[in-house]
Design a protein around this motif. Structure first.
Motif, mmCIF file in Angstrom:
data_model
loop_
_atom_site.group_PDB
_atom_site.id
_atom_site.type_symbol
_atom_site.label_atom_id
_atom_site.label_comp_id
_atom_site.label_asym_id
_atom_site.label_seq_id
_atom_site.Cartn_x
_atom_site.Cartn_y
_atom_site.Cartn_z
ATOM 1 N N ARG A 1 -44.523 18.374 41.665
ATOM 2 C CA ARG A 1 -43.066 17.979 42.221
ATOM 3 C C ARG A 1 -42.593 18.873 40.823
ATOM 4 O O ARG A 1 -41.304 19.511 41.025
ATOM 5 C CB ARG A 1 -42.614 16.569 42.041
ATOM 6 C CG ARG A 1 -43.170 16.020 43.485
ATOM 7 C CD ARG A 1 -42.960 14.466 43.234
ATOM 8 N NE ARG A 1 -41.665 13.881 43.687
ATOM 9 C CZ ARG A 1 -41.234 13.489 44.757
ATOM 10 N NH1 ARG A 1 -41.959 13.712 45.702
ATOM 11 N NH2 ARG A 1 -40.101 13.144 45.017
ATOM 12 N N PHE B 1 -39.629 21.601 42.109
ATOM 13 C CA PHE B 1 -38.178 21.342 41.771
ATOM 14 C C PHE B 1 -37.661 22.586 40.943
ATOM 15 O O PHE B 1 -36.750 23.056 40.985
ATOM 16 C CB PHE B 1 -37.963 20.006 40.942
ATOM 17 C CG PHE B 1 -38.185 18.879 41.821
ATOM 18 C CD1 PHE B 1 -37.641 18.993 43.338
ATOM 19 C CD2 PHE B 1 -38.520 17.813 41.495
ATOM 20 C CE1 PHE B 1 -37.820 17.748 44.000
ATOM 21 C CE2 PHE B 1 -38.650 16.562 42.268
ATOM 22 C CZ PHE B 1 -38.417 16.664 43.528
ATOM 23 N N ARG C 1 -33.910 23.022 40.916
ATOM 24 C CA ARG C 1 -33.213 21.819 40.718
ATOM 25 C C ARG C 1 -33.927 21.086 39.437
ATOM 26 O O ARG C 1 -34.878 20.238 39.280
ATOM 27 C CB ARG C 1 -33.814 20.747 42.046
ATOM 28 C CG ARG C 1 -33.289 20.894 43.201
ATOM 29 C CD ARG C 1 -34.081 20.835 44.462
ATOM 30 N NE ARG C 1 -34.283 19.331 44.665
ATOM 31 C CZ ARG C 1 -34.787 18.754 45.676
ATOM 32 N NH1 ARG C 1 -35.317 19.404 46.655
ATOM 33 N NH2 ARG C 1 -34.887 17.419 45.520
ATOM 34 N N LYS D 1 -32.690 19.423 36.866
ATOM 35 C CA LYS D 1 -32.879 17.999 36.362
ATOM 36 C C LYS D 1 -33.946 17.195 37.102
ATOM 37 O O LYS D 1 -34.603 16.487 36.062
ATOM 38 C CB LYS D 1 -31.386 17.359 36.724
ATOM 39 C CG LYS D 1 -31.264 16.245 36.127
ATOM 40 C CD LYS D 1 -29.772 15.551 36.609
ATOM 41 C CE LYS D 1 -29.524 14.182 36.094
ATOM 42 N NZ LYS D 1 -28.302 13.512 36.223
ATOM 43 N N GLN D 2 -34.052 17.515 38.254
ATOM 44 C CA GLN D 2 -35.154 16.484 38.819
ATOM 45 C C GLN D 2 -36.597 17.236 38.292
ATOM 46 O O GLN D 2 -37.427 16.465 38.085
ATOM 47 C CB GLN D 2 -35.393 16.870 40.267
ATOM 48 C CG GLN D 2 -34.121 16.008 40.869
ATOM 49 C CD GLN D 2 -33.763 16.341 42.390
ATOM 50 O OE1 GLN D 2 -33.372 17.341 42.653
ATOM 51 N NE2 GLN D 2 -34.225 15.510 43.248
ATOM 52 N N GLU E 1 -37.136 15.482 35.117
ATOM 53 C CA GLU E 1 -37.364 13.956 35.316
ATOM 54 C C GLU E 1 -39.009 13.868 35.600
ATOM 55 O O GLU E 1 -39.584 13.055 35.288
ATOM 56 C CB GLU E 1 -36.348 13.469 36.336
ATOM 57 C CG GLU E 1 -34.936 13.202 35.858
ATOM 58 C CD GLU E 1 -33.969 12.727 36.793
ATOM 59 O OE1 GLU E 1 -34.383 12.619 38.199
ATOM 60 O OE2 GLU E 1 -32.881 12.395 36.571
#
Length: 815
Positions: free
Chosen positions: A316, A320, A325, A327-328, A331
């Protein structure tokens, strides 16, 4: 034969028969062959064998199997006392006894009744006994499986009710299995439940439980066929034996094998099979299912699921990032780091994502962690240098920690310092071109001569300055310093008869002082860092002159951005237009000095590169002018330039050749260009506008010679207001206080030409000089200078930072 069957024997036979037939009717029912493996264990001395299998073979007339089972039991139980009824039945099926008179076999409840009536008739001569209450069930048990299966449901319900009254385990089992065969699941479930409650022997309990399992199995199969998840969940919650869970788990794997992953997931979820759920979810292609699999893996603490969670997070994180994406992605990477150490690529991915989000701190931390593991990664090292390009202390720390950062830092500094003319910085970064051309660490000594003359109107409009200076300097780290002693001679034209001077209009030829000789002291420092320059000077001059000497100086700073340069200077300096403005002078009777104008202010520069060889620039200056017995004044200057570098198409021997148009504007609040009390004797038009073009070229750096040429030509217009000749009063005659300078304006061409150069004629000796000529409306100027300097160490060339007019003290900016 019937009289030899006890209830116990009847139950065993019926149980065995029921068990034999049920696997074909109910899902999950255990088959019974009654064949056991010899485990090498001797039974207890007084143990009695289980005769279920033996009676089963006897009743099914399986002669061979019955004999084998009998022999096995005898071998296994040497002390077994064989019951008489077993012996008789074995003798009968083996033909050692004559068969008993044939009895009609009841195939239904009616035939069973007829047979019972016939038997009673045949035995009418015997004394009548009361009929047993269990007789219908006894007779039903003697029917063949086929006959029992053909019995009506109503009859089955009647017999089931009778079994409840009799409360006998064998009858419960008999009616339970019969009800299963008839599909009467509710009746079967009731009978098996009662059997389980009433049973004493383990074998009876096992048979009852098997019956309940069969009922459950049939219900489960029906609900599975309908995909009724709610019903399946109810059956599962109601079952305490674990059988329903086993059936559903098996069904889930069957659905998985059939690639019906959604239904398989639903069944795995019912039985709380996380392994199956994860596999069923990951086998689906939908993003929703993948997210559920990820959540499941990260919710469980088993090692296998922790690994799966980590793998999913790594996937992931990359996905991402590819989808921007960021920020994701960060994380996911941070969650992954809490499960296991990140590898180099995963750590770097956090850095790239943080950089995209302009989170400099997080990006730098991530890249530094990568470099700890992979210290030779020049790409990551380059990113660290870029992220910290404005944080010199952090760059120095990283350079000490990582050799790759140090090497890149030096390369980047050199690459950027060279076009910015930051040769001290390039020298400290070990740039070969600079270190070969200049040795900047040793002591340097210099001597110079300069001259400057201003000519205008006859008399005080002319002004000459001739100076000598000696200095000493050196370099330390990123600093250059120099201290100089100046000796200057000032000469001014004398006012003529009829000129306004001091406090009056002269009626005779002026015989006062028109020149001075004096000395001054100045010191300066120059600092260069990546993307930043700083300069400061301090001067005290002249020591002995009509107006007391003042401390002057300037502070200059320059910031180099990616494509923009921003510079600013705070200054306090003498206005050098005339003897009056630069040193002050005495009035006609040699009694009262006035003049010596100090200009204090700020100037700024913004230059932006709009293409590789094209840029725009703007400068501005705001200042305040004050002098001894001179009216205060304010000035504003603005200039805009566009430059285009044509060096690449002209000659390879040029460092640059910039050409382009410019527009300048200057204004003063007051016209204080006169030579009477209250005036400063400096050029102070109310407006001065010029529009024209300019050219500036520089030959290559690091050769043993270098030339710089500048020129401009413009159309200029000057306007001067009609201000008072005595703006602060002080005229000898009170009526003169109201006299004015007169309003004037003029338009014409203005321009200048300046040539600079330097030449190294040995390792230690360099000669440099400049000469220039300027003209404007009502104004002409000439200046020249020459300097010879000696520097410790070896050198083979010169650089433009040491051209005489490149000094920030003279150029106005720390460039």
């Amino acid at each position: 034969m019937k009289t030899r069957f006890t209830p116990r024997i009847l139950f065993v036979v019926l149980g065995a028969l029921s068990i034999s037939y049920l696997p074909q009717q109910a899902f999950g029912q255990t088959k019974t062959t009654y064949k056991e493996k010899d485990l090498g264990l001797l039974p207890a001395p007084n143990a009695q064998p289980d005769l279920t299998g033996l009676w089963y073979h006897i009743n099914e007339k399986q002669i061979k199997q019955a004999n084998n089972e009998y022999r096995r039991l005898k071998n296994s139980y040497p002390t077994w006392d064989v019951p008489e009824e077993v012996k008789r039945e074995l003798d009968r099926i083996n033909g050692r006894l004559k068969p008993a008179p044939a009895e009609p076999i009841a195939t239904s409840s009616e035939s069973a009744g007829n047979a019972l009536q016939k038997e009673q008739t045949n035995k009418a001569f015997q004394p009548q006994k009361p009929l047993s209450k269990s007789l219908p069930l006894d007779q039903f048990a003697q029917l063949t499986p086929k006959a029992r299966a053909n019995t009506s449901k109503q009859k089955i319900e009647t017999l089931a009710s009778l079994s409840k009254q009799l409360k006998r385990t064998d009858f419960y089992l008999l009616m339970g299995w019969t009800a299963v065969d008839k599909g009467m699941l509710k009746t079967a479930e009731q009978q098996f439940a009662l059997a389980l409650q009433s049973s004493v022997r383990d074998i009876d309990k096992q048979s009852a439980q098997q019956g309940l399992n069969s009922v459950t199995g049939v219900k489960l199969q029906q609900s599975l066929a309908l995909r009724d998840i709610e019903a399946l969940e109810q059956y599962l919650n109601a079952d305490n034996s674990g059988y329903a869970k086993e059936v559903l788990q098996g069904a889930a794997w069957q659905q998985y094998d059939k690639k019906d992953f959604k239904f398989a997931d639903a069944l795995f979820r019912l039985v709380n099979d996380n392994e199956g759920r994860y596999l069923a979810l990951t086998a689906q292609r939908s993003e929703e299912a993948q997210d559920k699999a990820f959540e499941l893996a990260c919710r469980l603490s088993k090692e296998a699921f922790i690994r799966r969670c980590a793998d999913a997070l790594a996937s992931r994180q990359a996905k991402f990032y590819d989808l921007r994406r960021y920020k994701q992605s960060i994380e996911a990477g941070e969650k992954l780091s809490r499960l296991r150490p990140l590898n180099v690529d995963e750590q770097a991915l956090i850095g790239w994502a943080a950089k995209a989000l302009q989170d400099t701190g997080k990006a730098a931390n991530a890249f530094e962690n990568v470099l700890v593991v992979s210290p030779d990664d020049t790409v990551i090292a380059n990113e660290l240098v870029t992220l910290n390009q404005y944080n010199e202390s952090e760059l120095n720390r990283l350079a000490l920690k990582f050799t790759a950062v140090k090497a890149i830092q030096q390369q980047r500094v050199t690459r950027s310092a060279w076009p910015r003319k930051q040769f001290l910085l390039a020298y400290n970064s070990n740039d070969e071109r600079v270190t070969a051309a200049q040795y900047k660490e040793g002591i340097s000594a210099l001597y110079g001569v300069t001259t400057r003359s201003r000519s205008g109107d006859e008399g005080l409009g002319n002004f000459d300055v001739f100076s000598h200076y000696v200095g000493i300097g050196s370099g330390y780290d990123n600093w250059l310093w120099q201290v100089s002693l100046d000796y200057k001679q000032f000469y001014s034209g004398s006012p003529q008869s009829g000129d306004w001077f001091g406090d009056r209009q002269l009626s005779n030829t002026f015989t006062g002082i028109s020149g001075f000789e004096d000395i001054g002291l100045r010191g300066e420092v120059h600092y260069q860092a990546p993307n930043f320059n700083f300069y400061a000077n301090l001067e005290y001059a002249m020591f002995d002159q009509p107006v007391d000497a003042k401390v002057t100086g300037q502070l200059s700073a320059t910031k180099f951005l990616t494509s923009t340069t921003v510079a600013a200077t705070l200054f306090r300096k003498a206005k050098e237009d005339s003897l009056l403005s630069q040193t002050g002078t005495f009035n006609a009777d040699h009694q009262k000095p006035w003049g010596f104008v100090i200009e204090s202010g700020v100037r700024g520069l913004v230059a932006h590169s709009i293409a590789d060889n094209m840029s725009v620039a703007g400068t501005a200056q705001i200042s305040r002018l004050e002098g001894e017995r001179v009216a205060d004044n304010s000035a504003l200057s603005l200039r805009g330039d566009i430059s285009y570098d044509i060096a690449s198409v002209v000659s390879s021997q040029l460092d640059y050749w910039r050409v382009g148009p410019f527009l300048s504007y200057t204004s003063n609040d007051k016209n204080l260009s006169g030579f009477t009390i209250g005036n400063g004797g400096y050029f102070s038009p109310s407006q001065f506008v010029s529009i024209g073009g300019y050219s500036e070229l520089l030959t290559l750096e690091a050769l043993n010679w270098q030339v710089k040429l500048r020129s401009s030509l413009a159309l200029s217009r000057v306007e001067q207001d009609d201000d008072l000749r005595f703006p602060i009063g002080g005229a000898a005659s009170s009526e003169d206080n109201n006299k004015t300078l007169g309003e004037s304006s003029d338009t014409g061409l203005s321009g200048n030409l300046m040539a600079e150069g330097q030449y190294r004629f040995s390792n230690n000796w360099i000669v440099a000089g400049y000469i220039g000529k300027a003209f404007a409306v009502e104004y002409q100027a000439f200046e020249a200078g020459i300097q010879i300097r000696w520097r410790e160490g070896q050198g083979t060339g010169v650089t433009s930072d040491e051209l005489l007019l490149s000094s920030p003290r003279l150029s106005g900016f720390a460039l």
